[in-house]
Design a protein around this motif. Structure first.
Motif, short mmCIF file in Angstrom:
data_model
loop_
_atom_site.label_atom_id
_atom_site.label_comp_id
_atom_site.label_asym_id
_atom_site.label_seq_id
_atom_site.Cartn_x
_atom_site.Cartn_y
_atom_site.Cartn_z
N UNK A 82 0.95 -0.99 0.07
CA UNK A 82 -0.04 -0.06 0.02
C UNK A 82 0.91 1.15 -0.10
N UNK A 83 2.01 1.35 0.68
CA UNK A 83 3.00 2.37 0.80
C UNK A 83 3.48 2.68 -0.66
N UNK A 84 3.68 1.73 -1.30
CA UNK A 84 4.48 2.01 -2.76
C UNK A 84 3.31 2.70 -3.74
N UNK A 85 2.11 2.10 -3.55
CA UNK A 85 0.90 2.74 -4.18
C UNK A 85 0.77 4.13 -4.02
N UNK A 86 0.66 4.45 -2.53
CA UNK A 86 0.57 5.89 -2.04
C UNK A 86 1.65 6.75 -2.47
N UNK A 87 2.91 6.23 -2.44
CA UNK A 87 4.11 6.99 -2.91
C UNK A 87 3.91 7.24 -4.41
N UNK A 88 3.67 6.27 -5.22
CA UNK A 88 3.35 6.66 -6.61
C UNK A 88 2.31 7.48 -6.93
N UNK A 89 1.30 7.46 -6.41
CA UNK A 89 0.04 8.41 -6.50
C UNK A 89 0.53 10.06 -6.12
N UNK A 90 1.15 10.07 -5.03
CA UNK A 90 1.73 11.32 -4.48
C UNK A 90 2.75 12.06 -5.32
N UNK A 91 3.50 10.95 -6.01
CA UNK A 91 4.56 11.81 -6.89
C UNK A 91 4.30 11.94 -8.34
N UNK A 92 3.20 11.64 -8.48
CA UNK A 92 2.76 11.78 -10.26
C UNK A 92 2.84 13.26 -10.58
N UNK A 93 3.61 13.55 -11.52
CA UNK A 93 3.84 14.85 -11.95
C UNK A 93 2.61 15.23 -12.75
N UNK A 94 2.24 16.60 -12.66
CA UNK A 94 1.16 17.08 -13.48
C UNK A 94 1.25 16.83 -14.88
N UNK A 95 0.00 16.50 -15.82
CA UNK A 95 0.04 16.28 -17.12
C UNK A 95 -1.27 16.75 -17.62
N UNK A 96 -0.89 17.52 -19.03
CA UNK A 96 -2.04 18.28 -19.44
C UNK A 96 -3.41 17.52 -19.83
N UNK A 97 -3.23 16.44 -20.02
CA UNK A 97 -4.54 15.57 -20.55
C UNK A 97 -5.15 14.82 -19.42
N UNK A 98 -4.71 15.07 -18.21
CA UNK A 98 -5.12 14.32 -17.00
C UNK A 98 -5.68 15.25 -15.87
N UNK A 99 -6.80 15.18 -15.44
CA UNK A 99 -7.20 16.12 -14.17
C UNK A 99 -6.31 15.62 -12.94
N UNK A 100 -5.77 16.86 -12.41
CA UNK A 100 -4.84 16.64 -11.33
C UNK A 100 -5.40 15.84 -10.24
N UNK A 101 -4.57 14.83 -10.02
CA UNK A 101 -5.22 13.85 -8.72
C UNK A 101 -5.97 12.75 -9.13
N UNK A 102 -6.28 12.58 -10.53
CA UNK A 102 -7.09 11.40 -10.85
C UNK A 102 -6.29 10.58 -11.86
N UNK A 103 -4.85 10.89 -12.00
CA UNK A 103 -4.08 9.76 -13.06
C UNK A 103 -4.12 8.49 -12.47
N UNK A 104 -4.17 8.30 -11.37
CA UNK A 104 -4.01 6.87 -10.61
C UNK A 104 -5.03 6.96 -9.54
N UNK A 105 -5.91 6.08 -9.36
CA UNK A 105 -7.03 5.95 -8.35
C UNK A 105 -6.69 4.60 -7.54
#
Length: 316
Positions: A82-105
């Motif tokens: 769970x920790x590595x999934x949390x780290x991945x989601x927190x560390x995702x950089x902003x991307x133009x075609x992805x609504x911020x915070x929803x690239x990974x669920x």
């Protein structure tokens, strides 16, 4: 045996007396602040770097090739899934075609979960205002979930406690095409073009025995295991000495390192709990460095008097 007395003759109001009595064993706000800083640090040891590389790969490819992408990450409780999934989601950089915070669920399974449960979890993750999925509305709510992920640009879905896929309700069979959670996950992969990351214990290591079609889509297999008392263990603990908020260099001492392995059996969750508790103890002891004595008391507090394991840091 000693007893503590709360003097009723004090001028405190009744509620204040109760509050003071309950706070006798509480840590100071300063200790909590420093311990929180330690608790939220990530140490990316080699196995986690391998997992992150796999997550990055399926994240990038999920919408580009039209080929289902998936990862099964298995390991015992406390192995940092769970920790590595949390780290991945927190560390995702902003991307133009992805609504911020929803690239990974992230969703969490439960035993014998139905397709409706999974849809409800996904709708909650995309913050849809209506998350209750009744049987007669299953198809329409599933469509809404798929459309929401497509609209928000979601590329990866983490499913925690995925071993629950191996637990079936009494009325469900392996080939149930309408109500199984596995079938719904396959549909999300195919229709919403999301990569799937299953976080599970050993019960899902043979995914093909549970859901052959899902196993075919989730091709990457990774495993996390507790540390052994070897060089990797020493290197892992050594990373804590780099923290600046408090001195944890005592973890580099051979005896403390060995005692910490006995105390935690190499389980990363247990390590973080123990070290964080030792930091709390040290700060409230007005010390800038954590010592063996602080670890001794931290073990007592995190294990409790009912624990039959002798304190590996010695007797107080």
């Amino acid at each position: 045996m000693s007893f503590d007395v709360i003097d009723p003759s004090d001028d405190w109001p009744e509620e204040e007396r109760k509050v003071r009595a309950r706070r006798m064993a509480m840590y100071s706000p300063g200790a909590i602040a420093i311990a929180r800083d330690v608790a939220y640090k990530y140490i990316l040891f080699p196995e986690l770097k391998t997992a992150l590389a796999s997550f990055d790969r399926v994240y990038q490819l999920s919408r580009e090739l039209g080929i289902p992408q998936g990862v099964l990450l298995s390991g015992p409780p406390g192995s940092s899934k769970t920790s590595i999934a949390d780290y991945f989601m927190r560390s995702l950089p902003p991307t133009a075609d992805i609504v911020d915070g929803f690239g990974a669920l992230y969703v969490r399974m439960r035993p014998a979960a139905s397709a409706g449960f999974v849809v409800s979890q996904v709708l909650s993750a995309v913050r849809h205002p209506f998350t209750i999925v009744r049987p007669e509305r299953m198809a329409s709510m599933r469509d809404i979930a798929c459309e929401a992920m497509l609209h928000k640009g979601t590329r990866i879905l983490f499913v925690d406690e995925a071993q629950c896929l191996a637990v079936r309700g009494k009325e469900r069979s392996l080939d149930d095409r309408d109500t199984s959670a596995g079938n719904l996950l396959r549909e999300l992969m195919d229709r919403a073009n999301v990569a799937l990351v299953l976080l599970a214990d050993h019960r899902l290591q043979h995914l093909e025995r549970v859901d052959r079609a899902l196993a075919d889509r989730v091709s990457v297999r990774l495993t996390l295991a507790p540390f052994q008392n070897d060089g990797n263990w020493g290197a892992f603990l050594g990373e804590f000495s780099r923290f600046k908020v408090i001195d944890l260099s005592s973890l580099n001492e051979t005896s403390v390192r060995a005692a910490t392995f006995v105390a935690t059996a190499g389980c990363r969750r247990s390590v973080k709990r123990l070290i964080t508790e030792a930091v709390l103890v040290a700060v409230d002891d007005s010390k800038t460095a954590v010592t063996r004595a602080h670890f001794r008391l931290a073990f007592e507090r995190t294990s409790g008097p009912g624990n039959v394991t002798p304190n590996p840091y010695g007797e107080s």
